[in-house]
Motif scaffolding. Structure first.
Motif, PDB file in Angstrom:
ATOM      1  N   VAL A 122      -3.101   9.603  46.106  1.00  0.00           N
ATOM      2  CA  VAL A 122      -3.688   8.659  46.785  1.00  0.00           C
ATOM      3  C   VAL A 122      -2.972   8.961  48.267  1.00  0.00           C
ATOM      4  CG1 VAL A 122      -3.913   6.272  47.360  1.00  0.00           C
ATOM      5  CG2 VAL A 122      -4.012   6.827  44.926  1.00  0.00           C
ATOM      6  N   VAL A 123      -3.828   8.923  49.335  1.00  0.00           N
ATOM      7  CA  VAL A 123      -3.304   9.085  50.710  1.00  0.00           C
ATOM      8  C   VAL A 123      -3.541   7.733  51.297  1.00  0.00           C
ATOM      9  CG1 VAL A 123      -3.853  10.439  52.720  1.00  0.00           C
ATOM     10  CG2 VAL A 123      -4.053  11.301  50.468  1.00  0.00           C
ATOM     11  N   GLY A 124      -2.687   7.208  51.786  1.00  0.00           N
ATOM     12  CA  GLY A 124      -2.683   5.964  52.457  1.00  0.00           C
ATOM     13  C   GLY A 124      -2.303   6.005  54.102  1.00  0.00           C
ATOM     14  N   ALA A 125      -3.288   5.146  54.838  1.00  0.00           N
ATOM     15  CA  ALA A 125      -3.229   5.023  56.252  1.00  0.00           C
ATOM     16  C   ALA A 125      -2.851   3.781  56.845  1.00  0.00           C
ATOM     17  CB  ALA A 125      -4.449   5.417  56.884  1.00  0.00           C
ATOM     18  N   GLY A 126      -1.802   3.926  57.697  1.00  0.00           N
ATOM     19  CA  GLY A 126      -1.162   2.763  58.223  1.00  0.00           C
ATOM     20  C   GLY A 126      -1.427   2.479  59.853  1.00  0.00           C
ATOM     21  N   ARG A 127      -0.825   1.672  60.287  1.00  0.00           N
ATOM     22  CA  ARG A 127      -0.933   1.564  61.792  1.00  0.00           C
ATOM     23  C   ARG A 127      -0.753   2.696  62.744  1.00  0.00           C
ATOM     24  NH1 ARG A 127       0.309  -4.914  62.897  1.00  0.00           N
ATOM     25  NH2 ARG A 127       2.019  -4.277  61.298  1.00  0.00           N
ATOM     26  N   GLY A 128      -0.058   3.653  62.328  1.00  0.00           N
ATOM     27  CA  GLY A 128       0.138   4.865  63.328  1.00  0.00           C
ATOM     28  C   GLY A 128      -1.031   5.406  63.242  1.00  0.00           C
ATOM     29  N   VAL A 129      -2.244   5.268  62.644  1.00  0.00           N
ATOM     30  CA  VAL A 129      -3.598   5.917  62.877  1.00  0.00           C
ATOM     31  C   VAL A 129      -4.216   5.064  63.484  1.00  0.00           C
ATOM     32  CG1 VAL A 129      -5.717   6.413  61.707  1.00  0.00           C
ATOM     33  CG2 VAL A 129      -3.734   6.833  60.411  1.00  0.00           C
ATOM     34  N   LYS A 130      -4.687   5.526  64.895  1.00  0.00           N
ATOM     35  CA  LYS A 130      -4.918   4.762  66.119  1.00  0.00           C
ATOM     36  C   LYS A 130      -6.361   4.353  66.098  1.00  0.00           C
ATOM     37  CE  LYS A 130      -0.737   4.880  67.673  1.00  0.00           C
ATOM     38  NZ  LYS A 130       0.018   3.492  67.203  1.00  0.00           N
ATOM     39  N   ALA A 168      -7.917   9.813  46.171  1.00  0.00           N
ATOM     40  CA  ALA A 168      -8.395   8.633  46.872  1.00  0.00           C
ATOM     41  C   ALA A 168      -7.648   8.363  48.059  1.00  0.00           C
ATOM     42  CB  ALA A 168      -8.311   7.498  45.929  1.00  0.00           C
ATOM     43  N   TRP A 169      -8.347   7.596  48.819  1.00  0.00           N
ATOM     44  CA  TRP A 169      -7.751   7.219  50.323  1.00  0.00           C
ATOM     45  C   TRP A 169      -7.945   5.627  50.413  1.00  0.00           C
ATOM     46  CZ3 TRP A 169     -10.146   4.163  54.139  1.00  0.00           C
ATOM     47  CH2 TRP A 169     -11.527   4.177  54.057  1.00  0.00           C
ATOM     48  N   SER A 170      -6.649   5.073  50.699  1.00  0.00           N
ATOM     49  CA  SER A 170      -6.488   3.599  51.395  1.00  0.00           C
ATOM     50  C   SER A 170      -6.051   3.288  52.374  1.00  0.00           C
ATOM     51  CB  SER A 170      -6.382   2.801  50.050  1.00  0.00           C
ATOM     52  OG  SER A 170      -6.275   1.496  50.174  1.00  0.00           O
ATOM     53  N   VAL A 171      -5.751   2.054  52.626  1.00  0.00           N
ATOM     54  CA  VAL A 171      -5.033   1.707  53.898  1.00  0.00           C
ATOM     55  C   VAL A 171      -3.975   0.634  53.866  1.00  0.00           C
ATOM     56  CG1 VAL A 171      -6.880   2.406  55.457  1.00  0.00           C
ATOM     57  CG2 VAL A 171      -6.629   0.030  54.652  1.00  0.00           C
ATOM     58  N   THR A 172      -3.253   0.212  54.696  1.00  0.00           N
ATOM     59  CA  THR A 172      -2.378  -0.915  54.659  1.00  0.00           C
ATOM     60  C   THR A 172      -3.164  -2.021  55.092  1.00  0.00           C
ATOM     61  OG1 THR A 172      -1.505  -0.537  56.902  1.00  0.00           O
ATOM     62  CG2 THR A 172      -0.231   0.393  55.149  1.00  0.00           C
ATOM     63  N   ARG A 173      -2.531  -3.247  54.742  1.00  0.00           N
ATOM     64  CA  ARG A 173      -3.236  -4.632  54.963  1.00  0.00           C
ATOM     65  C   ARG A 173      -3.854  -4.739  56.310  1.00  0.00           C
ATOM     66  NH1 ARG A 173      -0.249 -10.180  53.652  1.00  0.00           N
ATOM     67  NH2 ARG A 173       0.306 -10.069  55.728  1.00  0.00           N
ATOM     68  N   PRO A 174      -3.078  -4.621  57.463  1.00  0.00           N
ATOM     69  CA  PRO A 174      -3.691  -4.871  58.808  1.00  0.00           C
ATOM     70  C   PRO A 174      -4.794  -4.005  59.219  1.00  0.00           C
ATOM     71  CG  PRO A 174      -1.136  -4.169  58.847  1.00  0.00           C
ATOM     72  CD  PRO A 174      -1.685  -4.092  57.400  1.00  0.00           C
ATOM     73  N   GLY A 198       1.670   7.359  58.528  1.00  0.00           N
ATOM     74  CA  GLY A 198       1.793   6.427  59.969  1.00  0.00           C
ATOM     75  C   GLY A 198       1.969   5.076  59.123  1.00  0.00           C
ATOM     76  N   ILE A 199       2.689   4.848  58.263  1.00  0.00           N
ATOM     77  CA  ILE A 199       2.941   3.600  57.433  1.00  0.00           C
ATOM     78  C   ILE A 199       4.578   3.284  57.688  1.00  0.00           C
ATOM     79  CG2 ILE A 199       3.194   2.341  55.249  1.00  0.00           C
ATOM     80  CD1 ILE A 199       0.672   3.712  54.491  1.00  0.00           C
ATOM     81  N   SER A 200       4.843   2.269  58.333  1.00  0.00           N
ATOM     82  CA  SER A 200       6.182   1.887  58.320  1.00  0.00           C
ATOM     83  C   SER A 200       6.807   1.245  57.468  1.00  0.00           C
ATOM     84  CB  SER A 200       6.343   0.743  59.476  1.00  0.00           C
ATOM     85  OG  SER A 200       5.858  -0.475  58.998  1.00  0.00           O
ATOM     86  N   PRO A 236       7.732  -4.540  53.218  1.00  0.00           N
ATOM     87  CA  PRO A 236       7.955  -4.527  51.715  1.00  0.00           C
ATOM     88  C   PRO A 236       6.580  -4.938  50.740  1.00  0.00           C
ATOM     89  CG  PRO A 236       9.603  -5.957  53.102  1.00  0.00           C
ATOM     90  CD  PRO A 236       8.726  -5.318  53.938  1.00  0.00           C
ATOM     91  N   HIS A 237       5.701  -5.694  51.468  1.00  0.00           N
ATOM     92  CA  HIS A 237       4.296  -5.819  50.774  1.00  0.00           C
ATOM     93  C   HIS A 237       3.603  -4.711  50.459  1.00  0.00           C
ATOM     94  CE1 HIS A 237       4.783 -10.546  51.709  1.00  0.00           C
ATOM     95  NE2 HIS A 237       5.535 -10.156  50.774  1.00  0.00           N
ATOM     96  N   HIS A 238       3.803  -3.871  51.250  1.00  0.00           N
ATOM     97  CA  HIS A 238       2.944  -2.583  50.686  1.00  0.00           C
ATOM     98  C   HIS A 238       3.848  -1.749  49.987  1.00  0.00           C
ATOM     99  CE1 HIS A 238       0.579   0.948  51.534  1.00  0.00           C
ATOM    100  NE2 HIS A 238       1.657   1.616  51.657  1.00  0.00           N
ATOM    101  N   THR A 239       5.144  -1.490  50.185  1.00  0.00           N
ATOM    102  CA  THR A 239       5.747  -0.831  49.294  1.00  0.00           C
ATOM    103  C   THR A 239       5.601  -1.316  47.759  1.00  0.00           C
ATOM    104  OG1 THR A 239       7.816  -1.613  50.090  1.00  0.00           O
ATOM    105  CG2 THR A 239       7.258   0.308  51.086  1.00  0.00           C
ATOM    106  N   MET A 240       5.692  -2.712  47.685  1.00  0.00           N
ATOM    107  CA  MET A 240       5.809  -3.184  46.299  1.00  0.00           C
ATOM    108  C   MET A 240       4.551  -2.617  45.699  1.00  0.00           C
ATOM    109  SD  MET A 240       8.161  -5.218  45.050  1.00  0.00           S
ATOM    110  CE  MET A 240       7.238  -6.565  44.334  1.00  0.00           C
TER     111      MET A 240
END
Lengths: 302, 256
Positions: free
Chosen positions: A185-193, A211-217, A245-247, A250-254
């Protein structure tokens, strides 16, 4: 041996919780998924399949409560997912059981159940005594899946009483592979502009057959995806998770603790995600990811 | 209609630090009204603003000054009544005990048309209290609401779960748990804050409510270090070399 009831609507969870249940008593499965019932009934002592047309938590919990009473069970195991927590809470409330969530291990002692559980967003581990009547929600990846068939369990079909909640369901729209079932799984966070930049995330995922997914924001605030990875979203346990680009809130890493190997790519060396990663690549994702894609393509051609 | 909202004073886990031996420094950790609880309160106050709810009662369990503070904050946001169920060490209560307190209060002072809670506390995030309250009161549960709407005696929510989106509708009374995606809670004006300071806080106890409570027996709680390798690969200068290193490592791990 006293029965231990496992609630599961998925095969993988049914196999993980079976491993946990075997250490506690006689495993009995409760499911409303016919496929799961048929596939796993040979592994459990008994399987209860509840016929229902929709996921109405109150109706399902009512059927589960009847099974608990019929079996005189005092230990119930659930997946630590949103649905699992819901059914665990409803059932426990009705039966007067305690409910312990985010468990990573459950042991039976002379004084009842002893549970190790994550708390404070997975930053701390607590050891609690849960008494002798409890529902325990177990974190994905805490127990290995049982593979071998062990019993010739009977399959009991029951009907759920109609609930008072109207349910409309629309399946998760999935572009590509389901993150909860993928090996990578590849996850994208807020570092992706920008939303367009998700294309390289998707390309990387497809190169790795994952698969790909993202963080909550990115999902909830920007609307770039229909679902996200985290304790309030998808809980995943792939062989490889690449956090880009994911900081590392805790709610993500869990939601990714079950991954075998975690790679983080981030330009902020002090980002908490590096504490959670096996391989932490410190660098600009806009430079690192294209090179990673290029090298993986070269590797494929070799 | 009458609405009851239960809120928890939670640790701000993003600011939680640990002693060298792994003991959490809870006394030094700031405490706030749970993020999702605040969204639940916002939904209730929105119903009041829309003329759908006359009464918004906010309940919390605890006895400290900080518990009083979050109840005053709730008044500032628009609650019409605030109640403190006095317990000395509320964090040691089991989830079932918390649910029993909330449901006993609802039974004693009800009927309420809607009982709102956050979908999970910011710190422990068990998400089981709302469902337990629904069970104890024998009313429908609509959990994990990203959106809530109330129309003609019915409540409808939209909830994002593992396998997709669900729309749940039921007649009231009902218990609804609200996620932090549901809304942007209002920021009270100075005038509302000043007014809230004079408002009364009702007090009761689990005994008065007839709620049987028990403590959860926590044997230990320590910092959890995830068992990870934490190999750092510097890609600030030589990206090519760093990526090659990463690919080699992943090949050796057998994950690509």
């Amino acid at each position: 041996m006293a029965p231990v009831i496992v609630y599961s609507e998925e095969e993988s969870w049914g196999k993980q919780l079976l491993t946990a249940a075997k250490g506690l008593g006689d495993p009995v499965l409760f499911t409303f998924n016919r496929n799961v019932a048929e596939k796993l009934s040979g592994m459990y002592t008994r399987t209860y399949y509840v016929k229902t047309d929709s996921f109405d938590p109150v109706a399902i919990s009512g059927a589960l409560r009847d099974v608990v009473n019929k079996e005189s069970a005092t230990i119930l195991l659930f997946p630590c997912t949103n649905k699992g927590r819901m059914i665990a809470g409803l059932t426990s409330g009705a039966l007067g059981f305690e409910a312990i969530t985010d468990a990573v291990s459950v042991v039976k002692t002379g004084e009842g159940l002893e549970v190790e559980k994550l708390t404070f967003g997975g930053n701390a581990m607590a050891k609690v005594k849960a008494g002798d009547k409890a529902s325990v929600c177990i974190v994905s990846g805490s127990y290995k899946e049982t593979e071998e068939a062990g019993s010739t369990g009977e399959l009991v079909e029951i009907e759920a009483k109609a609930g008072s909640v109207e349910v409309e369901y629309s399946p998760r729209k999935m572009e590509g592979v389901d993150p909860t079932k993928a090996d990578v799984v590849v996850g994208a966070g807020r570092g992706v502009k920008k939303k367009e930049d998700l294309e390289m995330i998707k390309e990387l995922a497809s190169l790795l057959g994952g698969a790909w997914s993202v963080t909550r924001p990115l999902a909830a605030d920007y609307g770039w995806a229909d679902s996200w990875i985290g304790i309030s979203g998808l809980v995943i346990s792939p062989k490889l998770y690449i956090a880009i680009g994911i900081s590392g809130q805790p709610h993500h890493t869990m939601g990714v603790r079950g991954a075998k190997i975690i790679v983080a790519i981030n330009n902020d060396e002090s980002a908490p995600i590096f504490e959670e990663a096996d391989y932490g690549v410190i660098g600009d994702l806009y430079k690192v990811v294209p090179v990673l894609i290029k090298k993986l393509k070269e590797r494929k051609q070799q | 209609m009458r609405v009851l909202v239960a809120v928890k004073l939670t640790y701000d886990i993003n600011q939680l630090k640990f002693e060298k031996d792994g003991t959490p420094l809870l006394d030094a950790c700031p405490r706030v009204m749970g993020e999702a609880d605040k969204c639940a309160l916002e939904e209730a106050v929105k119903l009041k603003d829309a003329g759908k709810a006359e009464e918004v009662t906010v309940l919390t369990i605890g006895s400290s000054k900080e518990h009083q503070r979050i109840l005053k904050d709730a008044y500032a946001m628009g609650a019409t009544k605030a109640v403190m169920v006095k317990v000395d060490d509320p964090d040691s209560l089991s989830a079932l005990s918390v649910a029993r307190i909330i449901s006993s209060y609802a039974e004693k002072t009800g009927p309420y048309d809607l009982i709102l809670l956050g979908s999970g506390a910011g710190d422990t995030h068990s998400s089981v209290v709302g469902p337990m309250v629904a069970s104890l009161l024998g009313v429908p549960l609509l959990a994990n609401a990203d959106r809530v709407s109330v129309e003609n005696g019915s409540v409808t929510i939209v909830s994002t779960l593992e396998d997709g989106q669900y729309k749940f509708t039921s007649k009231m009374p009902a218990v609804v748990t609200v996620t932090s995606e549901a809304n942007e809670p209002r920021i009270p004006t100075i005038r509302d804050i000043l007014r809230s300071k004079k408002k009364p806080i009702d007090e009761t106890t689990p005994e008065e409510l007839g709620a049987h409570v028990s403590k959860i027996n926590i044997e230990s709680i320590i910092k959890y270090e995830v068992p990870r390798k934490r190999v750092k690969i510097d890609a600030t200068d030589n990206v090519e070399e760093a990526v090659e290193k990463l690919i080699k490592a992943l090949e050796e791990e057998g994950v690509i």
